[in-house]
Design a protein around this motif. Structure first.
Motif, short mmCIF file in Angstrom:
data_model
loop_
_atom_site.label_atom_id
_atom_site.label_comp_id
_atom_site.label_asym_id
_atom_site.label_seq_id
_atom_site.Cartn_x
_atom_site.Cartn_y
_atom_site.Cartn_z
N LEU A 5 0.73 -1.34 0.04
CA LEU A 5 -0.13 -0.03 0.08
C LEU A 5 0.95 1.37 0.13
CD1 LEU A 5 -2.99 0.94 0.27
CD2 LEU A 5 -2.72 1.12 2.78
N MET A 6 0.70 2.07 -1.18
CA MET A 6 1.86 3.26 -1.29
C MET A 6 0.81 4.44 -1.64
SD MET A 6 5.42 1.89 -2.85
CE MET A 6 5.93 3.50 -2.36
N LYS A 7 1.25 5.58 -1.37
CA LYS A 7 0.64 6.85 -1.82
C LYS A 7 1.31 6.98 -3.40
CE LYS A 7 -0.12 10.69 0.63
NZ LYS A 7 0.19 11.87 1.25
N GLY A 8 0.54 7.56 -4.17
CA GLY A 8 0.85 7.70 -5.34
C GLY A 8 2.10 8.24 -5.67
N ASN A 9 2.55 9.34 -5.10
CA ASN A 9 3.77 10.14 -5.75
C ASN A 9 4.90 9.18 -5.01
OD1 ASN A 9 2.65 12.29 -6.56
ND2 ASN A 9 2.37 13.59 -4.59
N GLU A 10 4.90 8.73 -3.91
CA GLU A 10 5.87 7.82 -3.50
C GLU A 10 5.83 6.45 -4.53
OE1 GLU A 10 5.01 6.99 0.66
OE2 GLU A 10 5.74 8.83 1.24
N GLU A 34 5.68 14.63 -2.52
CA GLU A 34 6.00 13.61 -1.81
C GLU A 34 7.15 12.75 -2.97
OE1 GLU A 34 2.13 14.28 0.06
OE2 GLU A 34 2.98 14.34 -1.92
N VAL A 35 7.10 13.45 -4.25
CA VAL A 35 7.89 12.72 -5.26
C VAL A 35 9.46 13.02 -4.81
CG1 VAL A 35 8.62 12.72 -7.55
CG2 VAL A 35 6.24 12.43 -6.90
N PRO A 36 9.91 14.50 -4.75
CA PRO A 36 11.17 14.64 -4.27
C PRO A 36 11.40 14.28 -2.95
CG PRO A 36 9.70 16.59 -4.62
CD PRO A 36 8.93 15.63 -5.01
N GLU A 37 10.24 14.10 -2.12
CA GLU A 37 10.75 13.81 -0.55
C GLU A 37 11.20 12.11 -0.63
OE1 GLU A 37 7.19 14.30 1.75
OE2 GLU A 37 7.57 16.49 1.86
N TYR A 38 10.39 11.37 -1.83
CA TYR A 38 11.06 10.07 -1.42
C TYR A 38 12.24 10.09 -2.08
CZ TYR A 38 10.52 5.01 -2.46
OH TYR A 38 10.79 3.74 -2.44
N MET A 39 12.70 10.54 -3.34
CA MET A 39 13.76 10.63 -4.15
C MET A 39 14.92 10.91 -3.32
SD MET A 39 12.68 9.16 -6.96
CE MET A 39 13.71 9.32 -8.46
N THR A 75 12.48 14.91 -13.42
CA THR A 75 12.20 15.86 -12.59
C THR A 75 10.62 15.77 -12.45
OG1 THR A 75 12.33 18.34 -12.38
CG2 THR A 75 11.55 17.37 -14.40
N SER A 76 10.14 16.33 -11.40
CA SER A 76 8.76 16.36 -11.22
C SER A 76 8.16 17.67 -10.64
CB SER A 76 8.27 15.44 -10.22
OG SER A 76 8.67 15.59 -8.53
N SER A 77 6.82 18.06 -10.76
CA SER A 77 6.39 19.38 -10.27
C SER A 77 4.84 19.33 -10.53
CB SER A 77 6.93 20.45 -11.35
OG SER A 77 6.77 21.74 -10.76
N SER A 78 4.31 20.35 -10.45
CA SER A 78 2.98 20.46 -10.59
C SER A 78 2.69 21.79 -11.59
CB SER A 78 2.01 20.67 -9.34
OG SER A 78 0.81 20.71 -9.48
N SER A 79 1.44 21.96 -11.92
CA SER A 79 1.10 22.76 -13.27
C SER A 79 2.10 24.19 -13.34
CB SER A 79 -0.42 23.27 -13.11
OG SER A 79 -0.93 21.97 -12.83
N PRO A 80 2.02 25.02 -12.27
CA PRO A 80 2.86 26.27 -12.46
C PRO A 80 4.17 26.13 -12.43
CG PRO A 80 1.20 26.58 -10.62
CD PRO A 80 1.15 25.01 -10.97
N GLY A 81 4.91 24.98 -11.88
CA GLY A 81 6.19 24.66 -11.90
C GLY A 81 6.60 24.12 -13.25
N ILE A 82 5.73 23.17 -13.89
CA ILE A 82 5.81 22.78 -15.36
C ILE A 82 5.83 23.95 -16.55
CG2 ILE A 82 4.82 21.30 -17.10
CD1 ILE A 82 6.18 19.66 -14.68
N GLN A 174 -1.90 11.86 -4.56
CA GLN A 174 -2.09 11.73 -3.09
C GLN A 174 -2.79 10.46 -2.73
OE1 GLN A 174 -1.01 14.06 -0.97
NE2 GLN A 174 -0.18 14.98 -2.46
N MET A 175 -3.53 9.93 -3.53
CA MET A 175 -4.37 8.59 -3.08
C MET A 175 -3.53 7.53 -2.77
SD MET A 175 -5.99 6.63 -6.49
CE MET A 175 -7.02 8.08 -7.02
N MET A 176 -3.97 6.46 -1.96
CA MET A 176 -3.12 5.05 -1.79
C MET A 176 -3.99 4.34 -2.37
SD MET A 176 -2.16 6.23 2.28
CE MET A 176 -0.78 4.67 2.01
N GLU A 177 -3.30 3.18 -2.94
CA GLU A 177 -3.61 1.92 -3.58
C GLU A 177 -2.56 0.86 -3.40
OE1 GLU A 177 -6.86 3.16 -6.89
OE2 GLU A 177 -4.78 2.80 -7.63
N PRO A 178 -2.73 -0.38 -3.31
CA PRO A 178 -2.06 -1.27 -3.49
C PRO A 178 -1.31 -1.46 -4.84
CG PRO A 178 -4.21 -2.14 -2.92
CD PRO A 178 -4.43 -0.90 -3.19
#
Length: 354
Positions: A5-10, A34-39, A75-82, A174-178
């Motif tokens: 079970l993981m959060k999507g970004n991770e 959470e993407v950069p945090e995980y990396m 790299t990863s970001s969200s809309s204004p960052g992209i 942000q969602m979590m799924e297996p």
């Protein structure tokens, strides 16, 4: 290994590392943090490099440098960052440098909000930077698909020397799924004789650039890229479709919106309305040909998005006047309700007054 079970970004970060990514450059922005945090935690464990850049512009240019040296980089970001990265993405495309870019979309325009949206479709598929370029754009609808596409993205980037974007939204992030975190296929590493890895005195230095002052040379590059884009369109277009042949209404949706549409389809099917679904997995190249499989009983095509209507343009191109094209969208971070989508389907099918 089994499912975890993981959060999507991770999960996206884990999939990238398993695919051989060893360089990450980014800058914080919700809802992808959470993407950069995980990396930052896990890249050093495999000998990789994580850098939180001073800005999104700096991050994308660091990606350019690492890609030019032959590394598997993202790299990863969200809309204004992209949006801030667009100039660098054009440079990467012009220099034919492979990399992976993750966009976890939020509402806009401008700074907008931090809730999920799909209003970066134009930015991703039409290219926010300058020039005649394309990038491969993949849109997962589940975390497992995000993991699988993430691992594939690095192979596609290396195979075609092209930036690849994984276009998600805040729900995927942000969602979590297996998910099952499989090790990427152990293919032989792609040879990169063009990379700037030093010469050892045995050859001329490689030069990587997107600057061509001779018009004929720049045209030659653009013709080469155009031929490559045709090959990608022929070989790498991906789509999922359901129930097209006998459908009275066909719905087109991508990403997490397609998950909501599936529930609306079930609601209509229970009422005896045959409904088909076309879910593009690659937004570029777009699966126009899949619309040719729609049966003769179709009364209309409904495009559903979390935007004011951006994929709608591609749906109209695919329909090519053969059916009426309708639109239902929510925006600003508002998530569609399957019951509202079902009502739109019923109207098109003639089961409910307009």
């Amino acid at each position: 290994m089994g499912k975890v079970l993981m959060k999507g970004n991770e999960a996206i970060g884990s999939a990238a590392i398993r695919a051989g990514c060893r360089y990450f450059f980014g800058y914080p922005i919700t809802p992808q943090n959470e993407v950069p945090e995980y990396m930052s935690r896990h890249l050093p464990e495999v000998g990789g490099v994580f850098v939180q850049a001073e800005s999104e512009i700096a991050a994308i240019n660091m990606v350019y440098g690492a890609a030019g040296a032959g590394g598997r980089v993202m790299t990863s970001s969200s809309s204004p960052g992209i949006a801030l990265k667009q100039e660098g993405i054009s440079y990467l495309a012009g220099a034919r440098l492979p990399c992976v870019i993750v966009n976890v979309m939020r509402g806009g325009p401008g700074l907008g909000g931090i809730q999920p949206a799909q209003s970066d479709y134009f930015q991703a598929t039409r290219g926010g930077g300058n020039g005649d370029y394309r990038i491969i754009v993949e849109a997962p609808s589940t975390l497992q698909e995000a993991v699988d596409l993430m691992q594939e993205s690095f192979d596609l980037a290396d195979r075609y020397r092209i930036p690849v974007m994984l276009l998600c939204d805040g729900m995927i992030g942000q969602m979590m799924e297996p998910v099952e975190l499989r090790e990427a296929d152990r293919r032989p590493p792609v040879e990169k004789p063009w990379a700037t890895v030093g010469t050892g005195g045995k050859r001329k230095p490689n030069i990587i650039t997107s600057l061509y002052l001779n018009p004929a040379e720049l045209e030659e590059l653009n013709l080469l890229l155009a031929a490559q884009y045709r090959e990608i369109t022929e070989r790498e277009t991906r789509v999922e479709s359901i129930g097209l042949e006998g459908a009275r209404v066909v719905v087109a949706a991508y990403g997490t919106t397609a998950r909501i549409v599936r529930e609306a389809v079930d609601l209509c099917t229970a009422k005896g309305i045959p409904v088909g679904l076309i879910r593009p997995i690659t937004l570029w190249p777009y699966p126009y040909a899949e619309f040719d499989k729609i049966g003769k009983d179709c009364l209309g095509v409904l495009c559903v998005e979390m935007s004011m209507g951006q994929m709608l343009d591609d749906v109209k191109i695919a329909a090519n006047g053969r059916w009426p094209v309708h639109f239902y969208g929510r925006t600003g971070g508002v998530v569609p309700d399957p019951r509202d989508i079902a009502r739109e389907i019923e109207v098109i099918a003639g089961r409910r007054p307009v």
